[in-house]
Design a protein around this motif. Structure first.
Motif, PDB file in Angstrom:
ATOM      1  N   GLN A 152       0.818  -1.210   0.000  1.00 36.24           N
ATOM      2  CA  GLN A 152       0.000   0.000   0.000  1.00 36.24           C
ATOM      3  C   GLN A 152       0.856   1.267   0.000  1.00 36.24           C
ATOM      4  OE1 GLN A 152      -3.386  -0.481  -0.194  1.00 36.24           O
ATOM      5  NE2 GLN A 152      -3.571   1.687  -0.605  1.00 36.24           N
ATOM      6  N   ASP A 153       2.001   1.250   0.701  1.00 33.75           N
ATOM      7  CA  ASP A 153       2.876   2.420   0.760  1.00 33.75           C
ATOM      8  C   ASP A 153       3.477   2.773  -0.594  1.00 33.75           C
ATOM      9  OD1 ASP A 153       2.413   2.666   3.443  1.00 33.75           O
ATOM     10  OD2 ASP A 153       4.306   1.753   4.058  1.00 33.75           O
ATOM     11  N   ARG A 154       3.464   1.843  -1.515  1.00 30.30           N
ATOM     12  CA  ARG A 154       4.047   2.075  -2.835  1.00 30.30           C
ATOM     13  C   ARG A 154       3.032   2.567  -3.863  1.00 30.30           C
ATOM     14  NH1 ARG A 154       8.828  -0.428  -4.453  1.00 30.30           N
ATOM     15  NH2 ARG A 154      10.070  -0.891  -2.653  1.00 30.30           N
ATOM     16  N   ILE A 155       1.747   2.531  -3.534  1.00 29.67           N
ATOM     17  CA  ILE A 155       0.714   2.922  -4.497  1.00 29.67           C
ATOM     18  C   ILE A 155       0.606   4.440  -4.537  1.00 29.67           C
ATOM     19  CG2 ILE A 155      -1.729   2.808  -5.087  1.00 29.67           C
ATOM     20  CD1 ILE A 155      -1.750  -0.018  -3.971  1.00 29.67           C
ATOM     21  N   LEU A 156       0.768   4.973  -5.721  1.00 30.35           N
ATOM     22  CA  LEU A 156       0.693   6.419  -5.930  1.00 30.35           C
ATOM     23  C   LEU A 156      -0.658   6.781  -6.523  1.00 30.35           C
ATOM     24  CD1 LEU A 156       4.219   6.981  -7.514  1.00 30.35           C
ATOM     25  CD2 LEU A 156       3.532   7.393  -5.154  1.00 30.35           C
ATOM     26  N   THR A 157      -1.204   7.875  -6.059  1.00 35.98           N
ATOM     27  CA  THR A 157      -2.447   8.387  -6.637  1.00 35.98           C
ATOM     28  C   THR A 157      -2.187   9.674  -7.404  1.00 35.98           C
ATOM     29  OG1 THR A 157      -2.970   9.511  -4.562  1.00 35.98           O
ATOM     30  CG2 THR A 157      -3.917   7.305  -4.897  1.00 35.98           C
ATOM     31  N   THR A 158      -1.040  10.292  -7.157  1.00 36.54           N
ATOM     32  CA  THR A 158      -0.623  11.494  -7.865  1.00 36.54           C
ATOM     33  C   THR A 158       0.891  11.439  -8.063  1.00 36.54           C
ATOM     34  OG1 THR A 158      -0.293  12.755  -5.831  1.00 36.54           O
ATOM     35  CG2 THR A 158      -2.471  12.919  -6.867  1.00 36.54           C
ATOM     36  N   LEU A 159       1.376  12.298  -8.925  1.00 33.78           N
ATOM     37  CA  LEU A 159       2.818  12.466  -9.121  1.00 33.78           C
ATOM     38  C   LEU A 159       3.178  13.915  -8.830  1.00 33.78           C
ATOM     39  CD1 LEU A 159       3.350  10.566 -12.512  1.00 33.78           C
ATOM     40  CD2 LEU A 159       3.950   9.760 -10.210  1.00 33.78           C
ATOM     41  N   THR A 160       4.375  14.129  -8.303  1.00 38.09           N
ATOM     42  CA  THR A 160       4.886  15.479  -8.112  1.00 38.09           C
ATOM     43  C   THR A 160       5.638  15.891  -9.374  1.00 38.09           C
ATOM     44  OG1 THR A 160       7.013  14.754  -7.233  1.00 38.09           O
ATOM     45  CG2 THR A 160       5.192  15.049  -5.632  1.00 38.09           C
ATOM     46  N   PRO A 161       5.877  17.182  -9.556  1.00 35.62           N
ATOM     47  CA  PRO A 161       6.703  17.604 -10.698  1.00 35.62           C
ATOM     48  C   PRO A 161       8.084  16.936 -10.686  1.00 35.62           C
ATOM     49  CG  PRO A 161       5.522  19.488  -9.827  1.00 35.62           C
ATOM     50  CD  PRO A 161       5.288  18.338  -8.860  1.00 35.62           C
ATOM     51  N   ALA A 162       8.677  16.775  -9.490  1.00 35.47           N
ATOM     52  CA  ALA A 162       9.995  16.129  -9.400  1.00 35.47           C
ATOM     53  C   ALA A 162       9.918  14.669  -9.854  1.00 35.47           C
ATOM     54  CB  ALA A 162      10.537  16.218  -7.979  1.00 35.47           C
ATOM     55  N   GLN A 163       8.862  13.958  -9.462  1.00 39.08           N
ATOM     56  CA  GLN A 163       8.701  12.566  -9.894  1.00 39.08           C
ATOM     57  C   GLN A 163       8.505  12.494 -11.403  1.00 39.08           C
ATOM     58  OE1 GLN A 163       5.457  11.732  -7.201  1.00 39.08           O
ATOM     59  NE2 GLN A 163       6.761  10.420  -5.922  1.00 39.08           N
ATOM     60  N   CYS A 164       7.703  13.387 -11.955  1.00 43.97           N
ATOM     61  CA  CYS A 164       7.510  13.425 -13.415  1.00 43.97           C
ATOM     62  C   CYS A 164       8.843  13.636 -14.114  1.00 43.97           C
ATOM     63  CB  CYS A 164       6.536  14.533 -13.811  1.00 43.97           C
ATOM     64  SG  CYS A 164       4.820  14.193 -13.387  1.00 43.97           S
ATOM     65  N   SER A 165       9.619  14.572 -13.602  1.00 43.00           N
ATOM     66  CA  SER A 165      10.919  14.857 -14.196  1.00 43.00           C
ATOM     67  C   SER A 165      11.820  13.620 -14.150  1.00 43.00           C
ATOM     68  CB  SER A 165      11.576  16.023 -13.461  1.00 43.00           C
ATOM     69  OG  SER A 165      12.845  16.279 -13.977  1.00 43.00           O
ATOM     70  N   HIS A 166      11.857  12.955 -13.000  1.00 40.18           N
ATOM     71  CA  HIS A 166      12.710  11.767 -12.857  1.00 40.18           C
ATOM     72  C   HIS A 166      12.260  10.629 -13.781  1.00 40.18           C
ATOM     73  CE1 HIS A 166      15.680   9.220 -11.066  1.00 40.18           C
ATOM     74  NE2 HIS A 166      14.764   8.312 -10.799  1.00 40.18           N
ATOM     75  N   LEU A 167      10.957  10.532 -14.016  1.00 40.82           N
ATOM     76  CA  LEU A 167      10.411   9.488 -14.896  1.00 40.82           C
ATOM     77  C   LEU A 167      10.410   9.918 -16.359  1.00 40.82           C
ATOM     78  CD1 LEU A 167       7.445   8.520 -12.582  1.00 40.82           C
ATOM     79  CD2 LEU A 167       9.287   6.960 -13.270  1.00 40.82           C
ATOM     80  N   SER A 168      10.901  11.133 -16.633  1.00 40.64           N
ATOM     81  CA  SER A 168      10.901  11.712 -17.985  1.00 40.64           C
ATOM     82  C   SER A 168       9.483  11.834 -18.536  1.00 40.64           C
ATOM     83  CB  SER A 168      11.798  10.915 -18.939  1.00 40.64           C
ATOM     84  OG  SER A 168      13.123  10.917 -18.479  1.00 40.64           O
ATOM     85  N   LEU A 169       8.563  12.232 -17.668  1.00 39.41           N
ATOM     86  CA  LEU A 169       7.182  12.469 -18.045  1.00 39.41           C
ATOM     87  C   LEU A 169       6.921  13.970 -17.984  1.00 39.41           C
ATOM     88  CD1 LEU A 169       5.420   9.654 -15.983  1.00 39.41           C
ATOM     89  CD2 LEU A 169       5.825   9.685 -18.453  1.00 39.41           C
ATOM     90  N   PRO A 170       5.974  14.466 -18.757  1.00 42.66           N
ATOM     91  CA  PRO A 170       5.674  15.894 -18.705  1.00 42.66           C
ATOM     92  C   PRO A 170       5.090  16.278 -17.339  1.00 42.66           C
ATOM     93  CG  PRO A 170       4.075  14.761 -20.087  1.00 42.66           C
ATOM     94  CD  PRO A 170       5.125  13.759 -19.729  1.00 42.66           C
ATOM     95  N   THR A 171       5.468  17.440 -16.857  1.00 40.28           N
ATOM     96  CA  THR A 171       4.998  17.890 -15.551  1.00 40.28           C
ATOM     97  C   THR A 171       3.491  18.173 -15.565  1.00 40.28           C
ATOM     98  OG1 THR A 171       5.670  20.153 -16.044  1.00 40.28           O
ATOM     99  CG2 THR A 171       7.220  18.778 -14.797  1.00 40.28           C
ATOM    100  N   THR A 172       2.884  18.182 -16.731  1.00 42.84           N
ATOM    101  CA  THR A 172       1.423  18.345 -16.792  1.00 42.84           C
ATOM    102  C   THR A 172       0.715  17.154 -16.144  1.00 42.84           C
ATOM    103  OG1 THR A 172       1.378  17.402 -19.025  1.00 42.84           O
ATOM    104  CG2 THR A 172       1.444  19.816 -18.843  1.00 42.84           C
ATOM    105  N   LEU A 173       1.417  16.042 -15.955  1.00 39.44           N
ATOM    106  CA  LEU A 173       0.847  14.876 -15.282  1.00 39.44           C
ATOM    107  C   LEU A 173       0.922  15.004 -13.760  1.00 39.44           C
ATOM    108  CD1 LEU A 173       2.230  12.022 -17.566  1.00 39.44           C
ATOM    109  CD2 LEU A 173      -0.138  12.764 -17.364  1.00 39.44           C
ATOM    110  N   ALA A 174       1.632  16.011 -13.283  1.00 45.31           N
ATOM    111  CA  ALA A 174       1.778  16.217 -11.837  1.00 45.31           C
ATOM    112  C   ALA A 174       0.542  16.853 -11.257  1.00 45.31           C
ATOM    113  CB  ALA A 174       2.997  17.091 -11.552  1.00 45.31           C
ATOM    114  N   ASP A 175       0.293  16.512  -9.998  1.00 44.48           N
ATOM    115  CA  ASP A 175      -0.806  17.125  -9.256  1.00 44.48           C
ATOM    116  C   ASP A 175      -0.211  18.252  -8.446  1.00 44.48           C
ATOM    117  OD1 ASP A 175      -3.427  17.376  -8.320  1.00 44.48           O
ATOM    118  OD2 ASP A 175      -2.993  16.122  -6.575  1.00 44.48           O
ATOM    119  N   ASP A 176      -0.494  19.465  -8.850  1.00 39.60           N
ATOM    120  CA  ASP A 176       0.121  20.616  -8.172  1.00 39.60           C
ATOM    121  C   ASP A 176      -0.469  20.863  -6.859  1.00 39.60           C
ATOM    122  OD1 ASP A 176       1.962  21.151 -10.197  1.00 39.60           O
ATOM    123  OD2 ASP A 176       0.392  22.114 -11.384  1.00 39.60           O
TER     124      ASP A 176
END
Length: 176
Positions: A152-176
């Protein structure tokens, strides 16, 4: 659950001895290094994510259910239908890998002997994907359901801009 809890706490193993709390994500701001997007209602998929978390060489995998809002956002980003629920997805380095491509790439992050499954990449894609799809067709009958306790601790419901950046995903996927 967007913030990652510490991995320094101990847990008790089945034999009563203290063990590392390997299922908790690291506090490293670059976590996760990859995402596994899975059918949260599938017993085999749940069992698979338990195995991934238990056998990772380093705790780098974040988990997302296909049914979640984030699962749907990721699906839309990659032109995949999260409601199709026919494959686990691996997202790494800004790319989505599904079916056997996701399977062998996920195996790359596991400890031996589990990492040997990365050798599947040498088999012809139609053979690998055919076997993957056959198992997928019967996935709800092939395993008992372990639930999501322990991961359960590993399940994400949102991404941060930093996580998007690390995953090479657009920051538009982040929950601000």
């Amino acid at each position: 659950m967007n913030s990652a809890p510490s991995t320094t706490k101990d847990s008790t193993t089945a034999d009563g001895t203290a063990g590392s709390h390997h299922d908790a994500p690291p506090t490293d701001p670059d976590w996760p290094g990859q995402l596994v997007v899975f059918d949260g209602d599938c017993p085999l998929c749940r069992r698979s994510v338990h195995a991934i978390v238990a056998h990772e060489a380093q705790p780098i995998t974040g988990l997302v259910t296909l049914q979640s809002s984030l699962g749907h956002q990721l699906g839309a980003h990659f032109d995949e239908d999260a409601d199709d629920l026919d494959s686990m997805w691996l997202i790494r380095d800004g790319a989505l890998f599904r079916d056997s491509d996701g399977l062998w790439r996920t195996a790359q992050s596991l400890k031996a002997p589990w990492s040997a499954a990365a050798g599947l990449r040498w088999l012809p894609v139609p053979l690998r994907d055919g076997a993957y799809q056959l198992v997928g067709r019967y996935r709800k009958q092939l395993a008992s359901d372990p639930g999501l306790d322990g991961v359960q601790d590993r399940i994400l419901t949102t991404l941060t801009p930093a996580q998007c950046s690390h995953l090479s995903l657009p920051t538009t996927l982040a929950d601000d």
